[in-house]
Design a protein around this motif. Structure first.
Motif, PDB file in Angstrom:
ATOM      1  N   TRP A 129     -28.316 -15.669 -13.903  1.00 33.49           N
ATOM      2  CA  TRP A 129     -29.512 -16.259 -14.501  1.00 33.49           C
ATOM      3  C   TRP A 129     -30.311 -15.247 -15.304  1.00 33.49           C
ATOM      4  CZ3 TRP A 129     -34.465 -14.568 -13.362  1.00 33.49           C
ATOM      5  CH2 TRP A 129     -35.513 -15.325 -13.915  1.00 33.49           C
ATOM      6  N   ASP A 130     -30.390 -14.028 -14.826  1.00 34.37           N
ATOM      7  CA  ASP A 130     -31.244 -13.043 -15.490  1.00 34.37           C
ATOM      8  C   ASP A 130     -30.711 -12.613 -16.850  1.00 34.37           C
ATOM      9  OD1 ASP A 130     -29.098 -11.679 -14.404  1.00 34.37           O
ATOM     10  OD2 ASP A 130     -30.276  -9.929 -13.795  1.00 34.37           O
ATOM     11  N   LYS A 134     -35.251 -15.383 -22.164  1.00 36.32           N
ATOM     12  CA  LYS A 134     -36.561 -15.735 -21.644  1.00 36.32           C
ATOM     13  C   LYS A 134     -37.295 -16.558 -22.698  1.00 36.32           C
ATOM     14  CE  LYS A 134     -40.364 -15.696 -19.212  1.00 36.32           C
ATOM     15  NZ  LYS A 134     -40.498 -16.520 -18.007  1.00 36.32           N
ATOM     16  N   THR A 182     -34.058 -11.063 -22.460  1.00 32.70           N
ATOM     17  CA  THR A 182     -33.527 -11.791 -21.310  1.00 32.70           C
ATOM     18  C   THR A 182     -34.593 -11.904 -20.218  1.00 32.70           C
ATOM     19  OG1 THR A 182     -32.735  -9.754 -20.283  1.00 32.70           O
ATOM     20  CG2 THR A 182     -31.200 -10.922 -21.747  1.00 32.70           C
ATOM     21  N   HIS A 183     -34.299 -12.750 -19.238  1.00 36.42           N
ATOM     22  CA  HIS A 183     -35.176 -12.819 -18.066  1.00 36.42           C
ATOM     23  C   HIS A 183     -35.270 -11.447 -17.398  1.00 36.42           C
ATOM     24  CE1 HIS A 183     -35.900 -17.144 -17.827  1.00 36.42           C
ATOM     25  NE2 HIS A 183     -34.635 -17.345 -18.159  1.00 36.42           N
ATOM     26  N   ALA A 184     -34.145 -10.716 -17.360  1.00 40.88           N
ATOM     27  CA  ALA A 184     -34.142  -9.397 -16.732  1.00 40.88           C
ATOM     28  C   ALA A 184     -35.089  -8.444 -17.436  1.00 40.88           C
ATOM     29  CB  ALA A 184     -32.725  -8.826 -16.720  1.00 40.88           C
ATOM     30  N   LEU A 187     -38.696  -9.258 -16.521  1.00 41.35           N
ATOM     31  CA  LEU A 187     -39.069  -8.859 -15.168  1.00 41.35           C
ATOM     32  C   LEU A 187     -39.168  -7.343 -15.015  1.00 41.35           C
ATOM     33  CD1 LEU A 187     -36.869 -11.395 -13.191  1.00 41.35           C
ATOM     34  CD2 LEU A 187     -39.356 -11.345 -13.251  1.00 41.35           C
ATOM     35  N   TYR A 271     -34.848 -16.162  -8.441  1.00 46.20           N
ATOM     36  CA  TYR A 271     -36.000 -16.286  -9.331  1.00 46.20           C
ATOM     37  C   TYR A 271     -36.174 -17.702  -9.877  1.00 46.20           C
ATOM     38  CZ  TYR A 271     -36.875 -11.326  -9.108  1.00 46.20           C
ATOM     39  OH  TYR A 271     -37.198 -10.072  -8.648  1.00 46.20           O
ATOM     40  N   ASN A 314     -28.417 -11.457  -9.434  1.00 49.53           N
ATOM     41  CA  ASN A 314     -29.069 -11.011 -10.672  1.00 49.53           C
ATOM     42  C   ASN A 314     -28.392  -9.725 -11.158  1.00 49.53           C
ATOM     43  OD1 ASN A 314     -31.194 -13.094 -10.440  1.00 49.53           O
ATOM     44  ND2 ASN A 314     -31.865 -11.875  -8.693  1.00 49.53           N
ATOM     45  N   ILE A 317     -30.476  -7.097 -13.420  1.00 49.25           N
ATOM     46  CA  ILE A 317     -31.528  -6.437 -12.640  1.00 49.25           C
ATOM     47  C   ILE A 317     -30.910  -5.423 -11.685  1.00 49.25           C
ATOM     48  CG2 ILE A 317     -33.291  -6.791 -10.869  1.00 49.25           C
ATOM     49  CD1 ILE A 317     -33.906  -9.484 -12.200  1.00 49.25           C
TER      50      ILE A 317
END
Length: 461
Positions: A129-130, A134, A182-184, A187, A271, A314, A317
């Motif tokens: 997902w990460d 985003k 990215t989501h990573a 975060l 997440y 993840n 991450i």
């Protein structure tokens, strides 16, 4: 033969057979024996014709999405004919039955939650997902100072070499793509608060909270802030060794093990869940609740062994923390925790799956033994309760032994060693020992400390 992870018995063909086949397809595959009772005994009056198997295959294919095409065969068990319907693990998961998704757990079918459906799909595609974009954020929403600190940390760790050109470096690590992040990346380097919290609390009982704090920031910052909070709420003692009277800090819990717990909660949390990571500190235990269950089919029983295979929810991450030197190889955190607590005889590492997540923690199995108290209280040797002469009470004997083993100790250190007793109590006991000409204070008010008075050390033998 019994029902298990890969075998199910059914007396006749029905939708429940197809549900089980979809659960097998979403797991490791399996077989449904049609024409048998729950105990695995063939049913005498079960019959099927020449066209039966093809009809079943068509119905199974039509009621599953993507359509399952099973292997159906005839088998003779205890002199009776039964039908065996087999499916393999499906390559692209999850498979649905009438719009619902199931997975085989033990000898039963478990309906998947929306988050579990997403996880299963990402696993089958070997994605995480990460790594997805985003929404609504670009590189302009990242904090450059946080990125530069990360690059320096990676280069210092020696595990990878980054150029120092942050855009190129983040693209190389697949954290950004042009201006898209990215989501990573969000975060790890967000310039503002993210949608995810880590909630810490100091508890006296499960319903009595003494203090709490909500953390929100980049993941690297959250880990450090969480460790600072925990350290501020656990006991620490001082052991003086060697001729130089060097003081060594001894914490109530091994700090490397606590750090592993925090890292595990931050790196491996789900997440997609709105639930916060929760860390609770009690008098004799610390627990970490991590949203999201075990990932990749990993079980609690497998985690009890040191040879389990790692599964990373993840991936980006986890890779960032690995390159920065914060974690070792993937999946070794539990091994290191077990190693760290070996010096704490009555401490145990606990973990279990819970509704909505996973919980890990450290706790004392029983009332602390003298061996534990010696370690936590600064290695006070010889016993705190015996061999002290002079008619002193228990509290004065204990304090006297602390002073003898820690020459020059200050009042705040005495309080910590004795389990954070009230300041007035410590001052009163010190005063009594000074009145009896056993203990004296040397040095300035700011830097001085307490000593056994010259010629009085024999009182503690």
């Amino acid at each position: 033969m019994k029902e298990n992870q890969h075998i199910e018995f059914k007396s006749r063909f029905s939708d429940t057979v197809i549900e089980t086949l979809s659960a097998f397809a979403n797991s490791k595959g399996g077989s449904v024996y049609v024409g048998m009772d729950d105990k695995g005994t063939p049913i005498p009056d079960f019959e099927f014709g020449k066209e039966t198997f093809q009809q079943w295959v068509n119905e199974i294919k039509n009621k599953t999405q993507p359509g399952i095409v099973p292997d159906v065969t005839e088998k003779v068990i205890k002199g009776k004919k039964v039908a065996v319907i087999r499916v393999q693990e499906f390559p692209v998961k999850p498979v649905s039955f009438k719009g619902r998704y199931y997975r085989r757990v033990g000898n039963s079918n478990h309906q998947l939650s929306p988050n579990e459906i997403t996880d299963l799909n990402l696993q089958s595609l070997q994605l995480s997902w990460d790594a997805y974009t985003k929404p609504g954020k670009t590189v302009a929403d990242l904090d450059l100072d946080s990125i530069e600190k990360f690059i320096d940390k990676v280069n210092s760790s020696g595990r990878f070499r980054l150029s120092g050109e942050w855009r190129l470096d983040l693209e190389k690590l697949k954290l950004i793509n042009g201006n898209t992040i990215t989501h990573a990346a969000w975060l790890l380097f967000a310039s503002e608060k993210t949608e995810y919290n880590l909630h810490l609390g100091r508890f006296k009982t499960p319903s009595m909270i003494i203090d709490d704090k909500m953390l929100n920031g980049t993941l690297f910052e959250v880990v450090e802030d969480a460790m600072n909070y925990i350290i501020g709420h656990i006991k620490v003692a001082f052991e003086i060794t060697g001729k130089t009277t060097k003081r060594t800090e001894i914490f109530e819990y091994p700090l490397p093990a606590l750090r592993e717990l925090v890292l595990n909660s931050v790196i491996h949390r789900d997440y997609l869940s709105p639930i916060d990571v929760q860390i609770k500190i009690f008098d004799k235990s610390i627990s970490c609740f991590n949203p999201g269950g075990l990932y990749g089919g990993l079980t609690v029983e497998q985690l009890k062994k040191d040879n389990y295979s790692a599964h990373t929810r993840n991936k980006l991450i986890a890779e960032a923390f690995y390159l920065a030197g914060d974690i070792e190889k993937y999946g070794s955190g539990f091994v290191r925790i077990r190693k760290e607590i070996k010096d704490y005889p009555t401490m145990k590492f606990v973990f279990d799956a819970t509704p909505g997540g996973f919980i890990t923690g450290l706790e004392y199995e029983q009332q602390r033994t003298k061996q534990d108290e010696d370690k936590i209280s600064g290695g006070l040797s010889g016993g705190l309760s015996g061999g002290l002469s002079g008619g002193l009470s228990g509290g004065l004997k204990t304090l006297l032994k602390v002073v003898e083993n820690n020459p020059g100790i200050q009042l705040k250190e005495i309080i910590a060693l004795l389990g954070n007793i009230p300041t007035r109590t410590a001052e009163r006991h010190i005063g009594k020992l000074m009145e009896q000409n056993i203990v004296e204070r040397r040095g300035s008010k700011k830097t001085g400390g307490y000593y056994i008075k010259t010629g009085q050390s024999g009182n503690t033998k």
